[in-house]
Design a protein around this motif. Structure first.
Motif, PDB file in Angstrom:
ATOM      1  N   ARG A   1       9.599  12.652   2.378  1.00 36.73           N
ATOM      2  CA  ARG A   1       8.974  13.976   2.678  1.00 36.73           C
ATOM      3  C   ARG A   1       9.118  14.617   1.477  1.00 36.73           C
ATOM      4  O   ARG A   1      10.276  14.924   1.007  1.00 36.73           O
ATOM      5  CB  ARG A   1       9.866  14.555   3.966  1.00 36.73           C
ATOM      6  CG  ARG A   1       8.956  15.870   4.362  1.00 36.73           C
ATOM      7  CD  ARG A   1       9.810  16.350   5.623  1.00 36.73           C
ATOM      8  NE  ARG A   1       9.874  15.315   6.908  1.00 36.73           N
ATOM      9  CZ  ARG A   1       8.815  15.247   7.567  1.00 36.73           C
ATOM     10  NH1 ARG A   1       7.786  15.749   7.555  1.00 36.73           N
ATOM     11  NH2 ARG A   1       8.970  14.175   8.545  1.00 36.73           N
TER      12      ARG A   1
ATOM     13  N   GLN B   1       0.888  -1.199  -0.010  1.00 35.26           N
ATOM     14  CA  GLN B   1       0.120  -0.137   0.003  1.00 35.26           C
ATOM     15  C   GLN B   1       1.147   1.384  -0.240  1.00 35.26           C
ATOM     16  O   GLN B   1       2.180   1.366   0.649  1.00 35.26           O
ATOM     17  CB  GLN B   1      -0.921   0.113   1.024  1.00 35.26           C
ATOM     18  CG  GLN B   1      -2.002  -1.054   1.285  1.00 35.26           C
ATOM     19  CD  GLN B   1      -2.861  -0.854   2.310  1.00 35.26           C
ATOM     20  OE1 GLN B   1      -3.270  -1.865   3.144  1.00 35.26           O
ATOM     21  NE2 GLN B   1      -3.744   0.180   2.412  1.00 35.26           N
TER      22      GLN B   1
ATOM     23  N   PHE C   1       6.148  -0.588   7.405  1.00 29.77           N
ATOM     24  CA  PHE C   1       6.284   0.489   6.842  1.00 29.77           C
ATOM     25  C   PHE C   1       7.784   0.791   6.608  1.00 29.77           C
ATOM     26  O   PHE C   1       8.574   0.385   7.620  1.00 29.77           O
ATOM     27  CB  PHE C   1       5.692   1.572   7.581  1.00 29.77           C
ATOM     28  CG  PHE C   1       4.309   1.916   7.499  1.00 29.77           C
ATOM     29  CD1 PHE C   1       3.416   0.787   8.442  1.00 29.77           C
ATOM     30  CD2 PHE C   1       3.611   2.827   6.870  1.00 29.77           C
ATOM     31  CE1 PHE C   1       2.143   0.942   8.224  1.00 29.77           C
ATOM     32  CE2 PHE C   1       2.171   3.059   6.782  1.00 29.77           C
ATOM     33  CZ  PHE C   1       1.463   2.104   7.506  1.00 29.77           C
ATOM     34  N   GLY C   2       7.890   1.612   5.281  1.00 33.52           N
ATOM     35  CA  GLY C   2       9.288   2.222   5.308  1.00 33.52           C
ATOM     36  C   GLY C   2       9.232   3.603   5.975  1.00 33.52           C
ATOM     37  O   GLY C   2       8.341   3.841   6.846  1.00 33.52           O
ATOM     38  N   SER C   3      10.443   4.283   5.735  1.00 33.09           N
ATOM     39  CA  SER C   3      10.760   5.367   6.708  1.00 33.09           C
ATOM     40  C   SER C   3      10.075   6.512   6.052  1.00 33.09           C
ATOM     41  O   SER C   3      10.123   7.870   6.756  1.00 33.09           O
ATOM     42  CB  SER C   3      12.162   5.797   6.932  1.00 33.09           C
ATOM     43  OG  SER C   3      12.589   5.575   5.538  1.00 33.09           O
TER      44      SER C   3
ATOM     45  N   ASN D   1      -5.080   6.539   2.297  1.00 35.01           N
ATOM     46  CA  ASN D   1      -4.722   5.558   1.448  1.00 35.01           C
ATOM     47  C   ASN D   1      -4.859   5.880  -0.147  1.00 35.01           C
ATOM     48  O   ASN D   1      -5.666   6.670  -0.394  1.00 35.01           O
ATOM     49  CB  ASN D   1      -5.907   4.553   1.645  1.00 35.01           C
ATOM     50  CG  ASN D   1      -5.976   3.517   2.674  1.00 35.01           C
ATOM     51  OD1 ASN D   1      -5.671   4.347   3.770  1.00 35.01           O
ATOM     52  ND2 ASN D   1      -5.994   2.520   2.515  1.00 35.01           N
TER      53      ASN D   1
ATOM     54  N   GLN E   1       0.430  10.736   4.228  1.00 37.97           N
ATOM     55  CA  GLN E   1       0.298  11.483   5.566  1.00 37.97           C
ATOM     56  C   GLN E   1       0.323  13.084   5.555  1.00 37.97           C
ATOM     57  O   GLN E   1       1.321  13.546   5.165  1.00 37.97           O
ATOM     58  CB  GLN E   1       1.298  10.847   6.541  1.00 37.97           C
ATOM     59  CG  GLN E   1       0.981  11.292   7.994  1.00 37.97           C
ATOM     60  CD  GLN E   1       1.673  10.477   9.148  1.00 37.97           C
ATOM     61  OE1 GLN E   1       2.855  10.196   9.109  1.00 37.97           O
ATOM     62  NE2 GLN E   1       1.097   9.892   9.940  1.00 37.97           N
TER      63      GLN E   1
ATOM     64  N   PHE F   1      -2.935   3.935  -2.837  1.00 38.07           N
ATOM     65  CA  PHE F   1      -2.917   2.743  -3.703  1.00 38.07           C
ATOM     66  C   PHE F   1      -3.001   1.505  -2.689  1.00 38.07           C
ATOM     67  O   PHE F   1      -2.028   1.248  -1.902  1.00 38.07           O
ATOM     68  CB  PHE F   1      -1.912   2.574  -4.867  1.00 38.07           C
ATOM     69  CG  PHE F   1      -2.279   3.576  -5.690  1.00 38.07           C
ATOM     70  CD1 PHE F   1      -1.293   4.958  -5.735  1.00 38.07           C
ATOM     71  CD2 PHE F   1      -3.332   3.761  -6.736  1.00 38.07           C
ATOM     72  CE1 PHE F   1      -1.735   5.714  -6.451  1.00 38.07           C
ATOM     73  CE2 PHE F   1      -3.430   4.782  -7.775  1.00 38.07           C
ATOM     74  CZ  PHE F   1      -2.432   5.867  -7.690  1.00 38.07           C
TER      75      PHE F   1
ATOM     76  N   GLY G   1      -1.399  14.448  10.417  1.00 37.58           N
ATOM     77  CA  GLY G   1      -1.068  13.163  10.661  1.00 37.58           C
ATOM     78  C   GLY G   1      -1.910  11.883  10.387  1.00 37.58           C
ATOM     79  O   GLY G   1      -1.608  10.826  10.579  1.00 37.58           O
ATOM     80  N   GLN G   2      -3.012  12.140   9.567  1.00 43.65           N
ATOM     81  CA  GLN G   2      -3.895  11.302   8.894  1.00 43.65           C
ATOM     82  C   GLN G   2      -3.123  10.704   8.036  1.00 43.65           C
ATOM     83  O   GLN G   2      -2.567  11.185   6.899  1.00 43.65           O
ATOM     84  CB  GLN G   2      -5.308  12.101   8.381  1.00 43.65           C
ATOM     85  CG  GLN G   2      -6.136  11.016   7.637  1.00 43.65           C
ATOM     86  CD  GLN G   2      -7.052  10.133   8.770  1.00 43.65           C
ATOM     87  OE1 GLN G   2      -7.756  10.766   9.498  1.00 43.65           O
ATOM     88  NE2 GLN G   2      -6.722   8.866   8.555  1.00 43.65           N
ATOM     89  N   LEU G   3      -3.212   9.208   7.877  1.00 40.84           N
ATOM     90  CA  LEU G   3      -2.736   8.513   6.655  1.00 40.84           C
ATOM     91  C   LEU G   3      -3.785   8.305   5.841  1.00 40.84           C
ATOM     92  O   LEU G   3      -4.959   7.527   6.101  1.00 40.84           O
ATOM     93  CB  LEU G   3      -2.309   7.113   7.416  1.00 40.84           C
ATOM     94  CG  LEU G   3      -0.799   6.859   7.874  1.00 40.84           C
ATOM     95  CD1 LEU G   3      -0.569   5.616   8.677  1.00 40.84           C
ATOM     96  CD2 LEU G   3       0.202   7.030   7.066  1.00 40.84           C
TER      97      LEU G   3
ATOM     98  N   LEU H   1       1.226  -4.576   8.235  1.00 43.00           N
ATOM     99  CA  LEU H   1       2.054  -4.104   7.377  1.00 43.00           C
ATOM    100  C   LEU H   1       3.395  -3.618   8.079  1.00 43.00           C
ATOM    101  O   LEU H   1       3.473  -3.076   9.346  1.00 43.00           O
ATOM    102  CB  LEU H   1       1.333  -2.820   6.922  1.00 43.00           C
ATOM    103  CG  LEU H   1       0.068  -2.760   5.867  1.00 43.00           C
ATOM    104  CD1 LEU H   1      -0.562  -1.750   5.745  1.00 43.00           C
ATOM    105  CD2 LEU H   1       0.517  -3.526   4.564  1.00 43.00           C
TER     106      LEU H   1
ATOM    107  N   PHE I   1       0.592   5.142   0.998  1.00 47.73           N
ATOM    108  CA  PHE I   1      -0.112   6.390   1.727  1.00 47.73           C
ATOM    109  C   PHE I   1       0.442   7.718   1.571  1.00 47.73           C
ATOM    110  O   PHE I   1       1.429   7.924   1.455  1.00 47.73           O
ATOM    111  CB  PHE I   1      -0.224   5.978   3.402  1.00 47.73           C
ATOM    112  CG  PHE I   1      -0.716   4.539   3.719  1.00 47.73           C
ATOM    113  CD1 PHE I   1       0.055   3.571   3.795  1.00 47.73           C
ATOM    114  CD2 PHE I   1      -2.059   4.485   4.065  1.00 47.73           C
ATOM    115  CE1 PHE I   1      -0.501   2.443   4.209  1.00 47.73           C
ATOM    116  CE2 PHE I   1      -2.405   3.345   4.433  1.00 47.73           C
ATOM    117  CZ  PHE I   1      -1.678   2.107   4.559  1.00 47.73           C
TER     118      PHE I   1
ATOM    119  N   PHE J   1       4.139   7.185   2.638  1.00 43.41           N
ATOM    120  CA  PHE J   1       4.908   5.879   2.959  1.00 43.41           C
ATOM    121  C   PHE J   1       4.345   4.842   1.980  1.00 43.41           C
ATOM    122  O   PHE J   1       3.105   4.815   1.614  1.00 43.41           O
ATOM    123  CB  PHE J   1       4.280   5.773   4.308  1.00 43.41           C
ATOM    124  CG  PHE J   1       4.750   6.432   5.562  1.00 43.41           C
ATOM    125  CD1 PHE J   1       3.958   7.538   6.252  1.00 43.41           C
ATOM    126  CD2 PHE J   1       5.961   5.955   6.276  1.00 43.41           C
ATOM    127  CE1 PHE J   1       4.688   8.337   6.923  1.00 43.41           C
ATOM    128  CE2 PHE J   1       6.439   6.911   7.209  1.00 43.41           C
ATOM    129  CZ  PHE J   1       5.684   7.922   7.507  1.00 43.41           C
TER     130      PHE J   1
END
Lengths: 109, 117
Positions: A104, A33, A99-101, A45, A37, A47, A41-43, A97, A35, A86
């Motif tokens: 930005r 997925q 997550f990657g880092s 979606n 952000q 894809f 702070g809301q993730l 899941l 995301f 992300f």
């Protein structure tokens, strides 16, 4: 467990420019997925793309599962695209899941 | 369709105090996750439930963190006592389970931002 790496870590664009964000993962995945952000702070979606290519407006994504990477394309960037992107993957042995880092992104007017 | 709901949105406490967060997943989603996101990092799983059973709590610091999902719907995450390093955003997510048993797309709530002083 699976390792997820994203590049570049930081990206500054002028409004209207195009960009490609990359996500590499270390193992076979059954879920990938992307995301966004937002500053609150809301993730959000973007894809759900364990394989193949999808497009949604100015955004598109491609996952090549056999080569263990995914790409997120942003075309004609807008200031509202700013934030952290992300990539997150789930390998076949784990249910949550990883997550990657993040990348930005800052889009300047 | 309503999204994942979380409360409170913000919480400030002093170290050694206790705190609880609440999550209501998307209706019909059997799987519920709690993630911790420290500033500048990606979210990391704390615990995963399927219905009211724990699937994975290997990353949960069980000496101070606890979570429950008694009726297979809402969930509560508790920290007692809190430490300075617990300052983070706590995210709840949910997903469907397909007929084949695979886990589908995850959807996240707005998160609770915890500051421990």
């Amino acid at each position: 467990g699976i390792q997820v790496e994203q590049s570049p870590p930081d990206l500054i664009l002028q409004e209207g420019a195009n960009s490609t964000l990359r996500c590499n993962f270390s193992d076979s995945v059954n879920n990938l997925q992307w995301f966004h952000q937002n500053p609150w702070g809301q993730l959000i979606n973007l894809f759900y793309i364990p394989s193949g290519t999808k497009q949604n407006g100015r955004l598109s994504a491609t996952t090549v599962a056999t080569e263990r990477y995914s790409l997120l394309y942003i075309s004609s960037s807008q200031t509202t695209d700013s934030g952290v992107y992300f990539c997150a993957a789930r390998d076949t042995g784990r249910r949550a899941l990883t997550f990657g880092s993040g990348t930005r992104l800052q889009v300047q007017p | 369709e309503a999204g994942v709901a979380q409360s409170p949105r913000y919480k400030i406490i002093e170290k050694r105090q206790s705190v609880a967060f609440w999550c209501n997943p998307i209706s019909g989603h059997a799987t519920l996750y709690w993630y911790q996101q420290i500033l500048g990092q990606g979210p990391k799983l704390l615990i995963q439930f399927q219905n009211n059973g724990v699937v994975d709590d290997s990353q949960l610091p069980k000496d101070r963190f606890s979570a429950e999902r008694l009726k297979g719907v809402d969930s509560t995450l508790k920290i007692q006592p809190a430490k300075l390093e617990d300052s983070a955003v706590y995210l709840c997510a949910s997903s469907l389970i397909s007929r084949s048993g695979s886990y589908n797309e995850q959807f996240f709530g707005p998160g609770t931002r915890l500051t421990v002083l």
